[in-house]
Design a protein around this motif. Structure first.
Motif, PDB file in Angstrom:
ATOM      1  N   TYR A  74      -0.256   7.298  -0.751  1.00 12.98           N
ATOM      2  CA  TYR A  74      -0.427   6.626   0.533  1.00 12.98           C
ATOM      3  C   TYR A  74       0.884   6.594   1.319  1.00 12.98           C
ATOM      4  CZ  TYR A  74      -4.843   5.003  -1.497  1.00 12.98           C
ATOM      5  OH  TYR A  74      -6.083   4.935  -2.089  1.00 12.98           O
TER       6      TYR A  74
ATOM      7  N   GLY B  88       4.293   0.116  -3.195  1.00 13.05           N
ATOM      8  CA  GLY B  88       3.964  -0.414  -4.507  1.00 13.05           C
ATOM      9  C   GLY B  88       4.674  -1.705  -4.867  1.00 13.05           C
TER      10      GLY B  88
ATOM     11  N   TYR C  91      -0.251   4.400  -4.489  1.00 14.46           N
ATOM     12  CA  TYR C  91       0.660   4.177  -3.372  1.00 14.46           C
ATOM     13  C   TYR C  91       1.676   5.309  -3.190  1.00 14.46           C
ATOM     14  CZ  TYR C  91       3.539   2.053  -7.125  1.00 14.46           C
ATOM     15  OH  TYR C  91       4.227   1.800  -8.284  1.00 14.46           O
TER      16      TYR C  91
ATOM     17  N   VAL D  81       0.822  -1.216   0.000  1.00 14.72           N
ATOM     18  CA  VAL D  81       0.000   0.000   0.000  1.00 14.72           C
ATOM     19  C   VAL D  81       0.854   1.262   0.000  1.00 14.72           C
ATOM     20  CG1 VAL D  81      -1.657   1.325   1.382  1.00 14.72           C
ATOM     21  CG2 VAL D  81      -1.975  -1.125   1.083  1.00 14.72           C
ATOM     22  N   THR D  82       2.038   1.211   0.580  1.00 11.49           N
ATOM     23  CA  THR D  82       2.828   2.435   0.758  1.00 11.49           C
ATOM     24  C   THR D  82       4.064   2.525  -0.136  1.00 11.49           C
ATOM     25  OG1 THR D  82       4.084   1.441   2.585  1.00 11.49           O
ATOM     26  CG2 THR D  82       2.080   2.682   3.147  1.00 11.49           C
TER      27      THR D  82
END
Length: 328
Positions: free
Chosen positions: A141, A124, A138, A121-122
């Motif tokens: 994020y 990729g 991402y 999520v942060t």
């Protein structure tokens, strides 16, 4: 002449070898991010409730990872598909490949660690170490507060498992090489205090990825000076093309004439069951929207007010938008 041809042939060989070496490096040594962290998120009621709120409002994760009813204005979520995945973001949308939203339910993520989900999520990079195309934003994020991501992960763990295997995503050439260069280490920020209205608005706009849809692009790159000026086109499922709005504070073509009350009311209208937009059926070729109004409408008035303040602080851009055109 023979000597010249020999020299040119040698130079060509060097170039070819160099390109091949670069492609091998990009495809084997990248993406280069840290391993998934050793992370175990406690599934407290507070975390799950906060994560449910974020995934269904600001981050709008459930919007892209569920089936939508395209016959309803505002694209309602089909019951029983929350987190199922499978939505296609592909070449028909001008993307350099076909990318499918992943199944976020425990059916798919059950064997992922919390750290592997967090890294995906942060940064990729998925469980297998492969790069993800940033249709899931991402890069944005990775600029948010880790606590918000922890909360979302806690909520995803509670979703009803849906047995659905999502097709594999694929990138066209040369994106199949370029994609490996996109993931990077996150640059986390602490969620600002809501009293700092513009900073808080910036944080929410980043988490909601507003600029991703409201900034026009050329060859996949945002056009400098056109931030939030609208103009990105979306081909609708039932025909026609809708264009993202200019949300800069330009008086003539943006939201410069909107008051805060009007701005908030526009979102909150999607919560009003008596409003005609919430019961309207869309026929093939008729106007619809790709913006997840129903998700964003559930944000608090404090959050929407902060977003308004941040957008009003941006540079106005005169960019007249044709909101909708019917298909050929």
């Amino acid at each position: 002449m023979k000597k010249l041809l020999k020299i040119l042939g040698g130079l060509l060989s060097v170039v070819v070898i160099g390109i091949c070496g670069l492609l091998i490096y990009v495809s084997t040594a990248l993406p280069n991010v840290d391993p998934a962290p050793d992370l175990k998120i406690e599934l407290t009621d507070d975390r799950i409730q906060r994560g449910e709120y974020l995934a269904n409002t600001v981050f709008a994760c459930i919007d892209c990872h569920s089936d939508k009813d395209y016959s309803k204005f505002g694209l309602t979520i089909v019951e029983g598909t929350k987190g199922k995945g499978g939505g296609l973001f592909g070449t028909k949308m001008g993307l350099p490949g076909n990318y499918y939203a992943k199944n976020l339910t425990p059916y798919n993520l059950g064997d992922w660690t919390d750290g592997e989900i967090f890294r995906a999520v942060t940064t990729g990079v998925n469980k297998e170490g492969d790069a993800l195309f940033p249709i899931m934003p991402y890069p944005n994020y990775g600029k948010t507060d880790p606590e918000d991501i922890y909360d979302i992960i806690a909520y995803l763990r509670t979703l009803e498992p849906i047995e659905y295997d999502v097709p594999e995503s694929s990138s066209d050439f040369p994106m199949n090489f370029i994609i490996n260069t996109i993931p990077g280490e996150p640059d986390f920020t602490k969620r600002p205090d809501p009293s700092d209205k513009i900073a808080y608005g910036k944080y929410l706009v980043t988490a909601a990825s507003c600029a991703d849809c409201h900034t026009p692009m050329e060859q996949g790159t945002p056009i400098a000076g056109m931030e939030f000026a609208g103009g990105m086109e979306f081909e609708l499922q039932l025909g026609g093309v809708v264009t993202s709005a200019n949300i800069t504070p330009d008086i003539n073509t943006g939201i410069g004439s909107w008051t805060e009350e009007v701005f908030i009311a526009r979102f909150k209208s999607f919560q009003d069951s008596a409003n005609v937009i919430n019961t309207a059926h869309v026929k093939p070729g008729d106007f619809n929207t790709e913006m997840p109004w129903r998700f964003y409408s559930n944000m608090s008035e404090e959050e929407l007010s902060a977003i308004y303040a941040y957008l009003k602080a941006q540079a106005p851009v005169n960019n007249q938008i044709t909101k909708f055109r019917r298909g050929e």
